[in-house]
Design a protein around this motif. Structure first.
Motif, PDB file in Angstrom:
ATOM      1  N   ALA A   1      -9.526 -12.788  50.667  1.00 34.54           N
ATOM      2  CA  ALA A   1     -10.256 -14.497  50.534  1.00 34.54           C
ATOM      3  C   ALA A   1     -11.494 -14.075  49.602  1.00 34.54           C
ATOM      4  CB  ALA A   1     -10.325 -14.521  51.715  1.00 34.54           C
TER       5      ALA A   1
ATOM      6  N   ASN B   1     -14.584 -16.216  49.079  1.00 38.19           N
ATOM      7  CA  ASN B   1     -15.368 -17.535  49.969  1.00 38.19           C
ATOM      8  C   ASN B   1     -14.559 -18.270  50.641  1.00 38.19           C
ATOM      9  OD1 ASN B   1     -17.309 -16.382  47.614  1.00 38.19           O
ATOM     10  ND2 ASN B   1     -16.396 -17.241  46.297  1.00 38.19           N
ATOM     11  N   GLN B   2     -13.536 -17.488  51.377  1.00 38.18           N
ATOM     12  CA  GLN B   2     -13.155 -18.279  52.494  1.00 38.18           C
ATOM     13  C   GLN B   2     -11.743 -18.798  52.089  1.00 38.18           C
ATOM     14  OE1 GLN B   2     -16.543 -19.656  55.564  1.00 38.18           O
ATOM     15  NE2 GLN B   2     -17.455 -17.309  55.383  1.00 38.18           N
ATOM     16  N   GLU B   3     -11.414 -18.655  51.200  1.00 36.11           N
ATOM     17  CA  GLU B   3     -10.265 -19.301  50.756  1.00 36.11           C
ATOM     18  C   GLU B   3      -9.431 -18.163  50.246  1.00 36.11           C
ATOM     19  OE1 GLU B   3      -9.260 -22.224  50.574  1.00 36.11           O
ATOM     20  OE2 GLU B   3     -11.356 -23.287  50.430  1.00 36.11           O
ATOM     21  N   LEU B   4      -7.964 -17.644  50.674  1.00 31.70           N
ATOM     22  CA  LEU B   4      -7.344 -16.788  50.801  1.00 31.70           C
ATOM     23  C   LEU B   4      -6.847 -17.456  49.383  1.00 31.70           C
ATOM     24  CD1 LEU B   4      -4.112 -17.616  53.374  1.00 31.70           C
ATOM     25  CD2 LEU B   4      -5.423 -15.212  52.832  1.00 31.70           C
TER      26      LEU B   4
ATOM     27  N   GLU C   1     -18.059 -14.227  48.021  1.00 34.24           N
ATOM     28  CA  GLU C   1     -17.607 -13.129  49.878  1.00 34.24           C
ATOM     29  C   GLU C   1     -15.901 -12.703  49.081  1.00 34.24           C
ATOM     30  OE1 GLU C   1     -19.101 -14.533  53.310  1.00 34.24           O
ATOM     31  OE2 GLU C   1     -17.455 -14.740  53.825  1.00 34.24           O
TER      32      GLU C   1
ATOM     33  N   ALA D   1     -13.171 -11.105  51.101  1.00 36.16           N
ATOM     34  CA  ALA D   1     -12.628 -10.509  52.433  1.00 36.16           C
ATOM     35  C   ALA D   1     -11.355  -9.696  52.174  1.00 36.16           C
ATOM     36  CB  ALA D   1     -12.673 -11.227  53.627  1.00 36.16           C
TER      37      ALA D   1
END
Lengths: 160, 92, 160, 92
Positions: free
Chosen positions: D65, D67-70, D82, D84
């Motif tokens: 991900a 920035n918190q988007e897959l 960011e 992940a």
């Protein structure tokens, strides 16, 4: 017949969501999912303002019909425990009318069995509603959507 | 169920919801013979109570239960039976 | 986008079924149906005895994903209000893990939206479970049945 | 996010669940250039941290991900992002 625990009550007083939920959740160690449904009196029906609702039933037959519905659900899905509580007497908008809950091992069974119980209860359990509206009093008639919902369970479901 | 006057076993009739209101009656007992067809029972009621009873009990959509089990058509009923007449259910 | 009220929480403490149910039931006057789901830790998984479960998540992304799932449910069904509470940290058999609830006008929407939210949560929300069993510790892996359940919502449902 | 030593804006990498355990690392920052392909970022980690990092981050089923988007494939990432890495989710 599949063995299934159940609790079926027809009563005037309100029910306790918490108590009914706790009974289902702690019914057995293998309970992994509890689905509950609560139905309430809406303030609007068929565009008229509802001021009160009177519910009557056929004592004895009602309880037997609901027990049959639960037994049928337990034949089709894994049902560890099930509860149906239906209120009768005078109710008002916002009041809770009916509680149905199913405890199962997995969520799919709990969701389907609970929805099935409600759909069959609507078309089979011997309750009748008389509504007081600003347009006068009237006995409710069966909704085609309720008949269709119950009928749909006869078809092989996509989810089975 | 026994008729309190005659001591005969009788059938008990129960009426619900709009049918109860139309007949202004929630319950009555009736002396019937073994194996009386339901239609004959209604004939008796029409004579004793009035033709409006036949209309109310044979209207489209009237449900009949014998001993709390739904029945269809023209079943035979017996003394001791509980025979219920009601409209389509609307609970939930 | 359809407007929808919601409450999404990730927390260590247990939730109150009663409080969450009451919030949904009293969310609006036109609420006629409330469906809730609660998932609990089972004592057996894949035939092994589970002694504890540790749940971690991706703070921030988890809440966003759940909000997206609720928004998608509200596009497909009438959703007046929805709640998802997911616990993290150390849990034990019998403990509640997750609560999902939907308030709607009618029961069909409430049942389907709640089941949809759970199926999507299982496959999209960023939680991970590590199980302690009598056979040792292990990270859980995705169940094919969960993937299939989420996938099934892409198909036109018989009930729509 | 700025590197506390250099003052540069850096990328923040976060790792969850089995990947976090395999790398024994939950979070680190990395100086990268604008538009760095994800695969290049992993090359840098493999050099700095060891080939086991490449294995863990490119294994089948690893989700990424930004920035918190897959994201899928080999997207370009930027300072301030960011990023992940985590296994398939198992909540509910």
């Amino acid at each position: 017949m599949v063995e299934v625990n159940y609790r079926v009550v027809v009563q005037e007083p309100a029910f306790s969501q918490q108590d009914e939920y706790e009974r289902l959740r702690t019914s057995a160690l293998n309970v992994g999912a509890v689905v509950t449904f609560a139905g309430t009196v809406r303030d609007i029906n068929d565009d008229d303002t509802v001021t009160a609702l009177r519910l009557e039933h056929y004592p004895g037959m009602t309880e037997k019909e609901i027990q049959k519905i639960i037994a049928e659900a337990a034949e089709r899905w894994v049902v560890i425990d099930a509860t149906v509580i239906h209120r009768v007497g005078d109710l008002h908008p916002g009041d809770e009318i009916v509680f149905a809950g199913v405890a199962s091992e997995h969520r799919g069974d709990a969701f389907e069995a609970c929805a099935f119980i409600m759909d069959y209860l609507k078309t089979r359990a011997t309750f009748w509603k008389k509504e007081s509206t600003t347009q006068g009093d009237r006995w409710l008639t069966t909704r085609q959507s309720d008949v269709d919902a119950a009928e749909a369970w006869r078809e092989p479901s996509l989810k089975e | 169920m026994a008729n309190p006057v005659t001591g005969h076993v009788v059938a008990e009739l129960v009426f619900f919801a709009s049918i109860r209101e139309a007949l202004d009656c929630d319950r009555l007992t009736l002396d019937i013979k073994d194996g009386t067809p339901l239609s004959e029972l209604i004939d008796v009621l029409a004579v004793e109570k009035g033709e409006n009873w036949r209309e109310a009990l044979t209207a489209e959509n009237v449900r009949v239960a014998v001993n709390q089990e739904l029945v269809k058509g023209n079943p035979r009923v017996n003394p001791g039976d509980e025979i219920a007449f009601f409209p389509p259910v609307t609970g939930g």
